[in-house]
Design an enzyme around this catalytic site. Structure first.
Site, PDB file in Angstrom:
ATOM      1  CG  PHE A 141      -1.903   1.211   1.083  1.00  0.00           C
ATOM      2  CD1 PHE A 141      -3.099   1.071   0.403  1.00  0.00           C
ATOM      3  CD2 PHE A 141      -1.579   2.456   1.591  1.00  0.00           C
ATOM      4  CE1 PHE A 141      -3.969   2.160   0.236  1.00  0.00           C
ATOM      5  CE2 PHE A 141      -2.434   3.545   1.430  1.00  0.00           C
ATOM      6  CZ  PHE A 141      -3.632   3.395   0.757  1.00  0.00           C
ATOM      7  CG  ASP A 226       5.868   4.004   1.724  1.00  0.00           C
ATOM      8  OD1 ASP A 226       5.868   4.715   2.749  1.00  0.00           O
ATOM      9  OD2 ASP A 226       4.872   3.877   0.984  1.00  0.00           O
ATOM     10  CE  LYS A 255       0.005   6.471   6.928  1.00  0.00           C
ATOM     11  NZ  LYS A 255      -1.353   6.829   6.516  1.00  0.00           N
TER      12      LYS A 255
HETATM   13  C1  LIG Z   1       3.124   2.846   3.630  1.00  0.00           C
HETATM   14  C2  LIG Z   1       2.220   3.930   3.142  1.00  0.00           C
HETATM   15  N1  LIG Z   1       2.555   4.631   2.042  1.00  0.00           N
HETATM   16  C3  LIG Z   1       1.777   5.620   1.579  1.00  0.00           C
HETATM   17  C4  LIG Z   1       0.580   5.943   2.196  1.00  0.00           C
HETATM   18  C5  LIG Z   1      -0.274   7.037   1.624  1.00  0.00           C
HETATM   19  O1  LIG Z   1      -0.290   8.150   2.448  1.00  0.00           O
HETATM   20  P1  LIG Z   1      -1.435   9.256   2.297  1.00  0.00           P
HETATM   21  O2  LIG Z   1      -2.712   8.640   2.756  1.00  0.00           O
HETATM   22  O3  LIG Z   1      -0.992  10.397   3.183  1.00  0.00           O
HETATM   23  O4  LIG Z   1      -1.474   9.643   0.855  1.00  0.00           O
HETATM   24  C6  LIG Z   1       0.186   5.229   3.325  1.00  0.00           C
HETATM   25  C7  LIG Z   1      -1.094   5.543   3.981  1.00  0.00           C
HETATM   26  O5  LIG Z   1      -1.648   4.745   4.724  1.00  0.00           O
HETATM   27  C8  LIG Z   1       1.019   4.201   3.807  1.00  0.00           C
HETATM   28  O6  LIG Z   1       0.688   3.471   4.892  1.00  0.00           O
END
Ligand SMILES: Cc1ncc(COP(=O)(O)O)c(C=O)c1O
Length: 401
Positions: A141, A226, A255
């Site tokens: 994700f 990530d 976040k």
């Molecule tokens: C690992 C990871 N990458 C990217 C995102 C995307 O972040 P955003 O919701 O701020 O676009 C999330 C969101 O849950 C995430 O957990």
């Protein structure tokens, strides 16, 4: 109708149905606690999917935001502002890297990482035009943009949103052999979550991340971590990669970097990698704005002491000890995670993760389900031992029957 019912009905009438929230309407929050419009209090064991690592309305962060609100909040990147240099320098330092490219949301930061890796591939590695490949993991994700869902394996995230962006290859998470054979001369990056959050807090087999790190180095491929959900203290270290001594070529952060106050995300890497950008090639009106930088600078200062990471490690031991005691097959079938972060698979006889989340809500505890049978526990790192114990006691009580 109660105030809660009225507000939920209005939200459903006028807001798109792209989420299925629990039926609670929050009116205020402080630390690890939220209060709804009826005055009921709830212990927050989700922390905005790690966006609230420092708790709701953390005093230090709110004070930093207030001070900045009185000075300047937005310049766009057309001009310099006086918080930008410190933000870039200190975030780079925290990551042991050299350069920062700020954005706002996590998805934007991952998009930025994709663009960075591709440009680095063409300009530095020498990949032929339009041929760059990025290897990603199944069950990933990384966000919700059209490019990011192009390499999702979740049918709900993808269906009806094509045509999809090419240039990605998906391999099973944790499978080193598959990773090795996926890398080709045109591979510019491997993009991984060091722990897969949305997939249910999946920790890869020990040795996987260091082996991918080594493989990427051998093949001149960027290892992009990530750490949007796993980073900034959540796992008991600043970065989840640290648990296995891995230093990626690029961190993707979001976040918690915004302190639960404003969206702040960033890509952090070496000067060789982020140095590929020229004016006009990438950007964001709000990315790196003064308010975001002021908030993030406070977050960075808080992380620098190691206090929150230690707290997460210490309370995380407690969390995992308590959860292990529930994992008898009758109540919980599996528990995964690190630090104050856990994916808990509920035994089928207790209903779905959603049903367990609703029963916990009735007892004043908020968590979120994922993938049917799993609930995710990710309390604010400021939670007290007593509150954590109380929250886990509510889970035990829900699984009693
Ligand atoms: C690992 C990871 N990458 C990217 C995102 C995307 O972040 P955003 O919701 O701020 O676009 C999330 C969101 O849950 C995430 O957990």
């Amino acid at each position: 109708m109660s105030t809660t019912e009225t507000l939920i009905a209005a939200a459903e009438a006028h807001g798109a149905h792209n989420y299925a929230p629990l039926p609670v309407v929050v009116a205020s929050a402080d630390g690890a606690w939220m209060t709804d419009v009826e005055g009921r209090r709830y212990l927050d064991l989700l922390a905005g999917y790690s966006a609230l690592n420092f708790g709701h309305r953390n005093r230090r962060i709110v004070e930093a935001a207030k001070a900045q609100l009185e000075r300047v909040t937005l310049t766009s990147r057309a001009f310099h502002h006086d918080r930008y240099a410190a933000f870039c320098e200190q975030l780079a330092q925290l990551c042991g890297m050299e350069m920062v490219l700020p954005m706002n949301t996590g998805a934007e930061a991952v998009e930025t990482a994709v663009k960075t890796a591709r440009k680095w591939g063409y300009r530095v590695k020498g990949v032929p035009a339009e041929m760059a490949k990025i290897v990603v993991a199944g069950n990933n994700f990384h966000g919700r943009t059209t490019t990011l869902i192009s390499f999702s394996t979740d049918p709900e995230a993808r269906a009806d949103f094509g045509p999809y962006t090419p240039g990605f290859e998906i391999v099973p998470y944790g499978d080193l052999t598959a990773m090795r054979s996926a890398l080709s001369e045109n591979t510019v990056a491997v993009l991984l979550e060091p722990i897969q959050g949305e997939a249910g807090v999946l920790v890869p087999p020990t040795g996987y991340l260091p082996a991918v790190r080594e493989l990427a180095r051998e093949r001149n491929v960027l290892f992009v971590a990530d750490e949007i959900q796993s980073g900034l203290g959540r796992t008991g270290r600043t970065f989840a990669c640290e648990h296995e001594g891995v230093v990626p070529d690029m961190y993707v952060l979001g976040k918690a970097l915004g302190g639960g106050v404003v969206p702040v995300s960033a890509v952090v890497s070496s000067a060789e990698v982020l140095g590929v950008f020229r004016p006009g090639e990438h950007g964001s009106t709000f990315g790196g704005n003064p308010l975001a930088c002021a908030v993030a600078l406070e977050v960075i200062a808080m992380l620098r002491t190691g206090e929150f990471q230690d707290r997460s490690a210490r309370l995380g031991e407690r969390l995992h000890r308590e959860l292990a005691a529930l994992a008898d097959g009758e109540r919980v079938t599996a528990v995964r995670g690190r630090g104050l972060w856990a994916g808990v698979d509920i035994a089928p006889k207790h209903g779905t993760g959603r049903e367990v989340s609703e029963r916990l809500m009735d007892r004043g505890v908020l968590v979120k389900d994922t993938h049917g049978a799993t609930i995710r526990i990710a309390p604010p790192l400021v939670i007290s031992e007593e509150d954590l114990d109380w929250g886990l006691a509510q889970l035990a009580a829900v699984l009693e029957g």
